[in-house]
Design a protein around this motif. Structure first.
Motif, PDB file in Angstrom:
ATOM      1  N   PRO A 116      34.117  40.897  42.513  1.00  0.00           N
ATOM      2  CA  PRO A 116      32.815  41.349  43.370  1.00  0.00           C
ATOM      3  C   PRO A 116      31.665  42.169  42.645  1.00  0.00           C
ATOM      4  O   PRO A 116      30.630  42.091  43.073  1.00  0.00           O
ATOM      5  N   GLY A 117      32.042  42.554  41.514  1.00  0.00           N
ATOM      6  CA  GLY A 117      30.952  43.073  40.476  1.00  0.00           C
ATOM      7  C   GLY A 117      30.416  42.185  39.434  1.00  0.00           C
ATOM      8  O   GLY A 117      29.564  42.595  38.618  1.00  0.00           O
ATOM      9  N   GLY A 118      30.972  40.944  39.853  1.00  0.00           N
ATOM     10  CA  GLY A 118      30.397  39.660  38.903  1.00  0.00           C
ATOM     11  C   GLY A 118      31.217  39.564  37.487  1.00  0.00           C
ATOM     12  O   GLY A 118      30.535  38.847  36.662  1.00  0.00           O
ATOM     13  N   HIS A 119      32.118  40.479  37.290  1.00  0.00           N
ATOM     14  CA  HIS A 119      32.836  40.216  36.052  1.00  0.00           C
ATOM     15  C   HIS A 119      34.053  39.450  36.058  1.00  0.00           C
ATOM     16  O   HIS A 119      34.335  38.990  37.163  1.00  0.00           O
ATOM     17  N   PRO A 120      34.463  38.935  35.015  1.00  0.00           N
ATOM     18  CA  PRO A 120      35.512  37.809  35.164  1.00  0.00           C
ATOM     19  C   PRO A 120      37.005  38.559  35.463  1.00  0.00           C
ATOM     20  O   PRO A 120      37.047  39.794  35.533  1.00  0.00           O
ATOM     21  N   VAL A 121      37.744  37.883  36.523  1.00  0.00           N
ATOM     22  CA  VAL A 121      38.939  38.168  36.987  1.00  0.00           C
ATOM     23  C   VAL A 121      40.067  37.726  36.052  1.00  0.00           C
ATOM     24  O   VAL A 121      39.910  36.622  35.672  1.00  0.00           O
ATOM     25  N   TYR A 122      41.233  38.678  35.968  1.00  0.00           N
ATOM     26  CA  TYR A 122      42.298  38.301  35.132  1.00  0.00           C
ATOM     27  C   TYR A 122      43.403  38.415  35.827  1.00  0.00           C
ATOM     28  O   TYR A 122      43.511  39.106  36.939  1.00  0.00           O
ATOM     29  N   ALA A 123      44.561  37.627  35.655  1.00  0.00           N
ATOM     30  CA  ALA A 123      45.872  37.675  36.515  1.00  0.00           C
ATOM     31  C   ALA A 123      47.043  37.538  35.800  1.00  0.00           C
ATOM     32  O   ALA A 123      46.929  36.699  34.451  1.00  0.00           O
ATOM     33  N   ASP A 124      47.968  38.034  36.227  1.00  0.00           N
ATOM     34  CA  ASP A 124      49.334  37.848  35.317  1.00  0.00           C
ATOM     35  C   ASP A 124      49.796  36.520  35.725  1.00  0.00           C
ATOM     36  O   ASP A 124      49.165  35.575  36.558  1.00  0.00           O
ATOM     37  N   ALA A 125      51.053  36.009  35.276  1.00  0.00           N
ATOM     38  CA  ALA A 125      51.390  34.692  35.358  1.00  0.00           C
ATOM     39  C   ALA A 125      51.792  34.235  36.643  1.00  0.00           C
ATOM     40  O   ALA A 125      51.975  33.239  37.213  1.00  0.00           O
ATOM     41  N   THR A 126      52.467  35.599  37.561  1.00  0.00           N
ATOM     42  CA  THR A 126      52.612  35.189  38.945  1.00  0.00           C
ATOM     43  C   THR A 126      51.603  35.200  39.714  1.00  0.00           C
ATOM     44  O   THR A 126      51.556  34.622  41.064  1.00  0.00           O
ATOM     45  N   GLY A 127      50.273  35.516  39.447  1.00  0.00           N
ATOM     46  CA  GLY A 127      49.081  35.762  40.266  1.00  0.00           C
ATOM     47  C   GLY A 127      49.205  36.841  41.282  1.00  0.00           C
ATOM     48  O   GLY A 127      48.253  36.948  41.888  1.00  0.00           O
ATOM     49  N   ILE A 128      50.140  37.610  41.198  1.00  0.00           N
ATOM     50  CA  ILE A 128      50.165  38.882  42.040  1.00  0.00           C
ATOM     51  C   ILE A 128      49.434  39.838  41.564  1.00  0.00           C
ATOM     52  O   ILE A 128      48.697  40.600  42.342  1.00  0.00           O
ATOM     53  N   ILE A 129      49.251  40.133  40.268  1.00  0.00           N
ATOM     54  CA  ILE A 129      48.417  41.198  39.614  1.00  0.00           C
ATOM     55  C   ILE A 129      47.169  40.367  39.272  1.00  0.00           C
ATOM     56  O   ILE A 129      46.951  39.739  38.311  1.00  0.00           O
ATOM     57  N   ARG A 130      46.115  41.033  39.873  1.00  0.00           N
ATOM     58  CA  ARG A 130      44.577  40.434  39.654  1.00  0.00           C
ATOM     59  C   ARG A 130      43.861  41.524  39.451  1.00  0.00           C
ATOM     60  O   ARG A 130      43.845  42.665  40.059  1.00  0.00           O
ATOM     61  N   ALA A 131      42.879  41.343  38.274  1.00  0.00           N
ATOM     62  CA  ALA A 131      42.003  42.378  37.840  1.00  0.00           C
ATOM     63  C   ALA A 131      40.930  42.001  37.578  1.00  0.00           C
ATOM     64  O   ALA A 131      40.540  41.114  36.851  1.00  0.00           O
ATOM     65  N   GLU A 132      39.578  42.938  37.999  1.00  0.00           N
ATOM     66  CA  GLU A 132      38.260  42.333  37.305  1.00  0.00           C
ATOM     67  C   GLU A 132      38.128  43.300  36.180  1.00  0.00           C
ATOM     68  O   GLU A 132      38.267  44.618  36.440  1.00  0.00           O
ATOM     69  N   ARG A 135      32.959  46.359  29.305  1.00  0.00           N
ATOM     70  CA  ARG A 135      33.231  47.703  28.816  1.00  0.00           C
ATOM     71  C   ARG A 135      34.749  48.175  29.063  1.00  0.00           C
ATOM     72  O   ARG A 135      35.060  49.236  29.108  1.00  0.00           O
ATOM     73  N   ASP A 136      35.549  47.016  29.371  1.00  0.00           N
ATOM     74  CA  ASP A 136      37.109  47.122  29.717  1.00  0.00           C
ATOM     75  C   ASP A 136      37.530  48.125  30.950  1.00  0.00           C
ATOM     76  O   ASP A 136      38.302  48.673  31.107  1.00  0.00           O
ATOM     77  N   GLU A 137      36.266  48.247  31.895  1.00  0.00           N
ATOM     78  CA  GLU A 137      36.517  48.825  32.967  1.00  0.00           C
ATOM     79  C   GLU A 137      37.339  47.916  33.866  1.00  0.00           C
ATOM     80  O   GLU A 137      37.150  46.929  33.979  1.00  0.00           O
ATOM     81  N   VAL A 138      38.402  48.666  34.605  1.00  0.00           N
ATOM     82  CA  VAL A 138      39.362  47.841  35.565  1.00  0.00           C
ATOM     83  C   VAL A 138      39.209  47.933  36.903  1.00  0.00           C
ATOM     84  O   VAL A 138      38.876  49.183  37.288  1.00  0.00           O
TER      85      VAL A 138
END
Length: 78
Positions: free
Chosen positions: A31-47, A51-54
């Motif tokens: 939503p902030g326009g930054h990349p989304v990262y996910a774990d191998a299961t896809g359950i944990i998703r974080a933008e 500046r490494d803000e999560v």
């Protein structure tokens, strides 16, 4: 250059053990326009910002975003 993988550190509070999850960059933007990262299961998703803000993103119903999550960039092995 953006980071391809991060280690997310979830703190359980004072005196509690930390949970570590490795996430990898996806093609999605948050939503902030930054990349989304996910774990191998896809359950944990974080933008994660440049500046490494999560911002942990809900991947299903009835999830609450945890507070105090820290992102540590992982170096690529040669």
């Amino acid at each position: 250059m953006s980071v391809r993988r991060y280690e997310l550190v979830f703190s359980g509070g004072e005196g509690a053990a930390e949970d570590l999850v490795v996430v990898e960059r996806t093609v999605a933007k948050g939503p902030g326009g930054h990349p989304v990262y996910a774990d191998a299961t896809g359950i944990i998703r974080a933008e994660i910002s440049d500046r490494d803000e999560v911002r942990v993103l809900a991947s299903g119903g009835h999830q609450e975003a945890p507070a105090g999550v820290v992102a540590r960039p992982l170096r690529e092995s040669a």
